[in-house]
Design an enzyme around this catalytic site. Structure first.
Site, PDB file in Angstrom:
ATOM      1  N   HIS A   7      41.918  44.046  37.241  1.00  0.00           N
ATOM      2  CA  HIS A   7      41.788  44.977  38.364  1.00  0.00           C
ATOM      3  C   HIS A   7      42.958  44.823  39.321  1.00  0.00           C
ATOM      4  O   HIS A   7      43.521  43.754  39.463  1.00  0.00           O
ATOM      5  CB  HIS A   7      40.454  44.862  39.101  1.00  0.00           C
ATOM      6  N   HIS A  11      38.564  35.704  49.984  1.00  0.00           N
ATOM      7  CA  HIS A  11      39.439  36.876  50.097  1.00  0.00           C
ATOM      8  C   HIS A  11      39.860  37.078  51.549  1.00  0.00           C
ATOM      9  O   HIS A  11      39.515  38.088  52.170  1.00  0.00           O
ATOM     10  CB  HIS A  11      38.726  38.119  49.573  1.00  0.00           C
ATOM     11  N   GLU A  43      42.777  36.644  39.133  1.00  0.00           N
ATOM     12  CA  GLU A  43      41.615  35.807  39.502  1.00  0.00           C
ATOM     13  C   GLU A  43      41.007  35.109  38.292  1.00  0.00           C
ATOM     14  O   GLU A  43      40.388  34.050  38.426  1.00  0.00           O
ATOM     15  CB  GLU A  43      40.513  36.672  40.141  1.00  0.00           C
ATOM     16  N   HIS A  80      33.318  39.123  40.177  1.00  0.00           N
ATOM     17  CA  HIS A  80      32.537  39.053  41.419  1.00  0.00           C
ATOM     18  C   HIS A  80      32.675  40.336  42.264  1.00  0.00           C
ATOM     19  O   HIS A  80      32.679  40.272  43.494  1.00  0.00           O
ATOM     20  CB  HIS A  80      32.905  37.781  42.217  1.00  0.00           C
TER      21      HIS A  80
HETATM   22  C1  DHB Z   1      36.883  44.217  44.554  1.00  0.00           C
HETATM   23  C2  DHB Z   1      37.119  43.028  45.216  1.00  0.00           C
HETATM   24  C3  DHB Z   1      37.262  41.849  44.524  1.00  0.00           C
HETATM   25  O1  DHB Z   1      37.434  40.671  45.146  1.00  0.00           O
HETATM   26  C4  DHB Z   1      37.193  41.832  43.160  1.00  0.00           C
HETATM   27  O2  DHB Z   1      37.406  40.653  42.548  1.00  0.00           O
HETATM   28  C5  DHB Z   1      36.919  43.002  42.474  1.00  0.00           C
HETATM   29  C6  DHB Z   1      36.766  44.195  43.173  1.00  0.00           C
HETATM   30  C7  DHB Z   1      36.724  45.490  45.320  1.00  0.00           C
HETATM   31  O3  DHB Z   1      36.950  45.494  46.539  1.00  0.00           O
HETATM   32  O4  DHB Z   1      36.350  46.497  44.708  1.00  0.00           O
HETATM   33 FE    FE Z   2      37.994  39.110  44.008  1.00  0.00          FE
END
Ligand code: DHB
Ligand code: FE
Length: 279
Positions: free
Chosen positions: A193, A59, A240, A12
């Site tokens: 990530h 978030h 996640e 996402h």
């Molecule tokens: C970012 C934020 C998120 O919640 C995620 O799942 C992936 C990337 C971001 O801020 O780049």
């Molecule tokens: Fe996220």
């Protein structure tokens, strides 16, 4: 009876939402990402679910450390996009399905999942970006939505096994609803990530691809993976991906992969997308 017609797993990444909102999808950076999504868009346009149950995390937009529900189900009539600092995304309000949501609440709680029930909540990129990935920019979202919010922010988190078991119970709940609604379950977040700290920018494509293989073919093995391994291998936000296990639990042990796409980097994260149906 309501029927689960398939499951979607998708990251996402907020930058994807920004690319759509600002008309950048055809730029060279974005073109491969959006062409990799097209098969999922075609599938949702063809199958036309009445309801999407979106398993996502907030978030620190709507919930923050004052209130951290492990699993929260949105039972309200509507959910407004949350302002994440740049103004709320220019996307339609999300329409809920209180009657089905309350049925799911009753069934899940009877199956010993003690959910938090939320009548009023805003939804951030965790939920709106997957809708944009599947539906692009309609003036009204073509499906109703039941938000199922999972805490993957403040430790201790639920386990992948618990998320998988929740999915199995969610399937029982959906399939015991006496109306012919077509339902798609969407697991969001991941894949690897990390947005902060020394390892910011971590992408572990080899691990992600192996995880996707197991996720599709041997989900019981993904259920055994601990949160510590996910953090180590996929980064602090890669964890996640446990939310995809709720979707996987809604499907049979054996599934057909209609679409699988993986692209790195998207922003500084890994993007993964799968569309699954029961065999
Ligand atoms: C970012 C934020 C998120 O919640 C995620 O799942 C992936 C990337 C971001 O801020 O780049
Ligand atoms: Fe996220």
């Amino acid at each position: 009876m309501a029927e689960i017609i398939g499951g979607v797993g998708t990251s996402h990444v907020p930058a994807i939402g920004a690319a759509i909102d600002h008309g950048k999808c055809h730029e060279p950076y974005w073109q491969p990402v959006f062409s990799g999504m097209q098969a999922a868009r075609d599938w949702i346009a063809k199958t036309r679910p009445d309801v999407c149950i979106i398993v996502y995390n907030d978030h620190a937009s709507c919930f923050d450390l004052r209130l951290t529900p492990t699993f929260a189900l949105g039972v309200g009539e509507k959910f407004a996009p949350h302002d994440e600092g740049y103004g709320p995304r220019p996307v339609p309000e999300v329409q809920g399905v209180p009657e089905l949501a309350w049925h799911i609440a009753e069934s899940l709680i009877a199956q010993n999942f003690d959910l938090t029930l939320v009548s009023e909540m805003s939804v951030d990129h965790g939920l709106t970006v997957p809708l944009s990935i599947l539906y692009d920019q309609p003036s009204v979202w073509p499906c109703k939505v039941i938000p199922l919010c999972v805490n993957v922010i403040q430790h201790p988190l639920p386990t992948a096994a618990r998320c998988h078991a929740l999915g199995k119970a969610l399937r029982v709940a959906i399939e015991s609803y006496a109306s012919g609604l077509k339902v798609v379950v969407i697991g969001t977040g991941g894949l690897s990530h990390q947005l902060q700290g020394e390892r910011a920018g971590l992408i572990n494509a080899a691990y992600d691809q192996r995880w996707l293989d197991l996720f599709i073919h041997e989900p019981e093995r993904v259920a055994e993976i601990g949160v510590a391994e996910m953090l180590r291998e996929t980064g602090s936000e890669g964890v996640e991906a446990i939310m995809w296990m709720v979707m996987r639990g809604c499907l049979d042990a054996r599934v057909k992969t209609l679409h699988r796409f993986y692209h790195v980097p998207v922003s500084n994260t890994a993007y993964g997308l799968v569309v699954l149906e029961n065999e």
